[in-house]
Design a protein around this motif. Sequence first.
Motif, PDB file in Angstrom:
ATOM      1  N   ARG A 454      27.088 -22.961  30.370  1.00  0.00           N
ATOM      2  CA  ARG A 454      27.605 -22.853  31.712  1.00  0.00           C
ATOM      3  C   ARG A 454      28.267 -21.598  31.944  1.00  0.00           C
ATOM      4  O   ARG A 454      28.402 -21.053  32.871  1.00  0.00           O
ATOM      5  CB  ARG A 454      28.270 -24.178  32.125  1.00  0.00           C
ATOM      6  CG  ARG A 454      28.640 -24.440  33.587  1.00  0.00           C
ATOM      7  CD  ARG A 454      29.291 -25.716  33.816  1.00  0.00           C
ATOM      8  NE  ARG A 454      29.328 -25.858  35.395  1.00  0.00           N
ATOM      9  CZ  ARG A 454      28.558 -26.172  36.264  1.00  0.00           C
ATOM     10  NH1 ARG A 454      27.335 -26.680  35.682  1.00  0.00           N
ATOM     11  NH2 ARG A 454      29.016 -26.169  37.621  1.00  0.00           N
ATOM     12  N   ASP A 465      37.331 -27.469  37.625  1.00  0.00           N
ATOM     13  CA  ASP A 465      35.944 -27.465  37.684  1.00  0.00           C
ATOM     14  C   ASP A 465      35.203 -27.577  36.360  1.00  0.00           C
ATOM     15  O   ASP A 465      34.099 -28.232  36.377  1.00  0.00           O
ATOM     16  CB  ASP A 465      35.544 -26.133  38.277  1.00  0.00           C
ATOM     17  CG  ASP A 465      35.928 -25.929  39.722  1.00  0.00           C
ATOM     18  OD1 ASP A 465      36.469 -27.154  40.398  1.00  0.00           O
ATOM     19  OD2 ASP A 465      35.885 -24.860  40.353  1.00  0.00           O
ATOM     20  N   ALA A 468      35.315 -31.221  35.619  1.00  0.00           N
ATOM     21  CA  ALA A 468      34.478 -32.215  36.360  1.00  0.00           C
ATOM     22  C   ALA A 468      33.011 -32.093  35.750  1.00  0.00           C
ATOM     23  O   ALA A 468      31.992 -33.022  35.863  1.00  0.00           O
ATOM     24  CB  ALA A 468      34.531 -31.648  37.974  1.00  0.00           C
ATOM     25  N   ALA A 469      32.679 -30.763  35.684  1.00  0.00           N
ATOM     26  CA  ALA A 469      31.206 -30.309  35.149  1.00  0.00           C
ATOM     27  C   ALA A 469      30.836 -30.889  33.738  1.00  0.00           C
ATOM     28  O   ALA A 469      29.963 -31.571  33.703  1.00  0.00           O
ATOM     29  CB  ALA A 469      30.824 -28.710  35.072  1.00  0.00           C
ATOM     30  N   ARG A 471      32.467 -33.754  32.789  1.00  0.00           N
ATOM     31  CA  ARG A 471      32.330 -35.381  32.894  1.00  0.00           C
ATOM     32  C   ARG A 471      30.817 -35.736  33.553  1.00  0.00           C
ATOM     33  O   ARG A 471      30.302 -36.882  33.205  1.00  0.00           O
ATOM     34  CB  ARG A 471      33.518 -35.885  33.815  1.00  0.00           C
ATOM     35  CG  ARG A 471      35.023 -35.861  33.304  1.00  0.00           C
ATOM     36  CD  ARG A 471      35.939 -36.429  34.283  1.00  0.00           C
ATOM     37  NE  ARG A 471      37.303 -36.385  33.588  1.00  0.00           N
ATOM     38  CZ  ARG A 471      37.580 -37.126  32.721  1.00  0.00           C
ATOM     39  NH1 ARG A 471      36.909 -38.263  32.015  1.00  0.00           N
ATOM     40  NH2 ARG A 471      39.194 -36.942  32.202  1.00  0.00           N
ATOM     41  N   GLU A 472      30.568 -34.921  34.490  1.00  0.00           N
ATOM     42  CA  GLU A 472      29.129 -35.011  35.044  1.00  0.00           C
ATOM     43  C   GLU A 472      28.142 -34.903  33.960  1.00  0.00           C
ATOM     44  O   GLU A 472      27.283 -36.141  33.924  1.00  0.00           O
ATOM     45  CB  GLU A 472      29.017 -34.142  36.370  1.00  0.00           C
ATOM     46  CG  GLU A 472      27.503 -34.274  36.791  1.00  0.00           C
ATOM     47  CD  GLU A 472      27.575 -33.213  37.981  1.00  0.00           C
ATOM     48  OE1 GLU A 472      26.151 -33.180  38.446  1.00  0.00           O
ATOM     49  OE2 GLU A 472      28.244 -32.633  38.234  1.00  0.00           O
ATOM     50  N   TRP A 473      28.210 -34.067  33.055  1.00  0.00           N
ATOM     51  CA  TRP A 473      27.134 -33.764  32.056  1.00  0.00           C
ATOM     52  C   TRP A 473      27.273 -34.954  31.123  1.00  0.00           C
ATOM     53  O   TRP A 473      26.251 -35.594  30.753  1.00  0.00           O
ATOM     54  CB  TRP A 473      27.351 -32.752  31.277  1.00  0.00           C
ATOM     55  CG  TRP A 473      26.665 -32.354  29.973  1.00  0.00           C
ATOM     56  CD1 TRP A 473      25.581 -31.979  29.732  1.00  0.00           C
ATOM     57  CD2 TRP A 473      27.196 -32.652  28.989  1.00  0.00           C
ATOM     58  NE1 TRP A 473      25.154 -31.985  28.661  1.00  0.00           N
ATOM     59  CE2 TRP A 473      26.242 -32.608  27.845  1.00  0.00           C
ATOM     60  CE3 TRP A 473      28.427 -33.255  28.243  1.00  0.00           C
ATOM     61  CZ2 TRP A 473      26.357 -32.674  26.263  1.00  0.00           C
ATOM     62  CZ3 TRP A 473      28.556 -33.552  26.776  1.00  0.00           C
ATOM     63  CH2 TRP A 473      27.439 -33.057  26.050  1.00  0.00           C
ATOM     64  N   TRP A 474      28.293 -35.367  30.880  1.00  0.00           N
ATOM     65  CA  TRP A 474      28.562 -36.771  29.880  1.00  0.00           C
ATOM     66  C   TRP A 474      27.913 -37.801  30.330  1.00  0.00           C
ATOM     67  O   TRP A 474      27.499 -38.537  29.637  1.00  0.00           O
ATOM     68  CB  TRP A 474      30.050 -36.851  29.492  1.00  0.00           C
ATOM     69  CG  TRP A 474      30.297 -37.847  28.588  1.00  0.00           C
ATOM     70  CD1 TRP A 474      31.043 -39.128  28.707  1.00  0.00           C
ATOM     71  CD2 TRP A 474      29.975 -37.841  27.061  1.00  0.00           C
ATOM     72  NE1 TRP A 474      31.003 -39.836  27.725  1.00  0.00           N
ATOM     73  CE2 TRP A 474      30.420 -39.164  26.530  1.00  0.00           C
ATOM     74  CE3 TRP A 474      29.232 -36.863  26.387  1.00  0.00           C
ATOM     75  CZ2 TRP A 474      30.483 -39.383  25.246  1.00  0.00           C
ATOM     76  CZ3 TRP A 474      29.193 -37.326  24.753  1.00  0.00           C
ATOM     77  CH2 TRP A 474      29.910 -38.617  24.435  1.00  0.00           C
ATOM     78  N   ALA A 475      28.285 -38.176  31.905  1.00  0.00           N
ATOM     79  CA  ALA A 475      27.732 -39.376  32.344  1.00  0.00           C
ATOM     80  C   ALA A 475      26.469 -39.411  32.283  1.00  0.00           C
ATOM     81  O   ALA A 475      25.724 -40.462  32.094  1.00  0.00           O
ATOM     82  CB  ALA A 475      28.386 -39.530  33.871  1.00  0.00           C
ATOM     83  N   ALA A 476      25.520 -38.151  32.904  1.00  0.00           N
ATOM     84  CA  ALA A 476      24.337 -38.461  32.720  1.00  0.00           C
ATOM     85  C   ALA A 476      23.660 -38.472  31.283  1.00  0.00           C
ATOM     86  O   ALA A 476      22.511 -39.009  30.997  1.00  0.00           O
ATOM     87  CB  ALA A 476      23.754 -36.870  33.355  1.00  0.00           C
TER      88      ALA A 476
END
Length: 497
Positions: A454, A465, A468-469, A471-476
């Motif tokens: 990234r 930021d 946040a990126a 956490r979003e990656w980890w959740a997916a």
Amino acid sequence: MPGLQMSEVQRRVAAELQRIAPVLDPLGERFAAAGHALALVGGPVRDAMLGRLQNDLDLTTSARPEVTEKLLAGWAEATWDIGRAFGTIGARKGDWVIEITTYRSDAYDPDSRKPQVAYGDSLVGDLGRRDFTINAMAVSIPGQVFEDPYGGIADLAHRLIRTPGRPEDSFSDDPLRMMRAARFAAQLGFTVAPEVVAAMTDMAERIDIISAERVRDELVKLVCAPYPRLGLSLLVETGLADRVLPELPALRLERDEHHRHKDVYEHTLTVLEQAIELEPRLGGPGPDLVSRLAALMHDIGKPKTRKFVGDGAVTFHHHDVVGAKLTRKRMQALRFSGDQIDAVSKLVELHLRFHGYGSGEWTDSAVRRYVRDAGDQLDRLHVLTRADCTTRNARKAERLRRTYDELEARIDHLAEQEELDAMRPDLDGEQIMSILGIPPGPDVGAAYRFLLERRLDHGPLPPEDAEAALREWWAAREAAGESAPESAPESTPESTR
């Protein structure tokens, strides 16, 4: 040094002897008082005639090593006997480093690369066993009587490399002298005598008994010399390169009938010369071995990857990757250091990368990756890429130069904004584990690589930021069931260890 005149040689030698007299004359008097002769010999005499001053002096003497050691006591500030087995005692006096060797008349076993050390009884005999006439001159100390029994001064004036006796005998004694002939040609810009070239050609296989380390050392000196093309061409001409660096003569590919590709061998030598011209960009104090070796090896993958397609057009697909592997293998065989092997192989593998730049279509992400992949070899990659342009089309050459200027400017601009040299994710391993609540292991490594990609794509992000990126990656990733099992072996990014 064309047209070197005897008067100029005499002037240079007189100036050098005057410079060293305060150091060596008292030492010569010590040896004379003990009934022994002492003479400045070999390289220092040659270099004095060439006007190349130095503080490392080689001397020869009738005294045995144990006598030399005693005579140095009280005169030298330090002595060492690491070369005693070969009759050599070393000493230091102020800024001067001196090696004194007893007259030699060595004998060689034809199947061995090591001489059976035997002491000689005369200066002329000692000079006769030396490699080349330009290294077989001496000046007695004190008294400064010039000794040149084999015509070295004439050969020096004519810029000629010749052996004191038959070259076949000299090369049989020490096959490495064949490579030294090429090295001196490269260092001095001299011509090698025809009979010496003939002997090198006939006896090339004798180099096989020489250790890889000694061959490497001569090759390094040759490549780092002012005129390496002369030495390399001689190695190829005589067949020595077939035995010590076979990838180089392999570049002499048969031209295709339509002549649609360059002479790869001549192109390589030109790239080497152009890389040498660009060395000041590297800011080093002298020749840059890694840069020169990369230029020499950059296309060695072409013979294995050449293909004729269509109407006779020629391709060399993936010769960069193949060449990097061949480079690594050859340098390992020659016992180069791991760091040198890694650096040269990386440059060979990356030397085509710039050509994907087109006329400047790369995104900032691609530029960042170019810098990341080059790592600490970026400046050398700049040199190699620029040197690799050997087109005779002036407009094309100028276009390539301007395009690379633009790429370097973009790299500099991004470097100012983003600290490209650091090129790390916006969060380190400790922060990743804290945010995700995970222990050290492969998941941390995967998260680290995600953030690095990234960073390369978008540049630096503020910490919030980046979090946040992440956490979003980890959740997916969890939703897709891609997290590593708990039993997986631990693996943590280097930066967190």
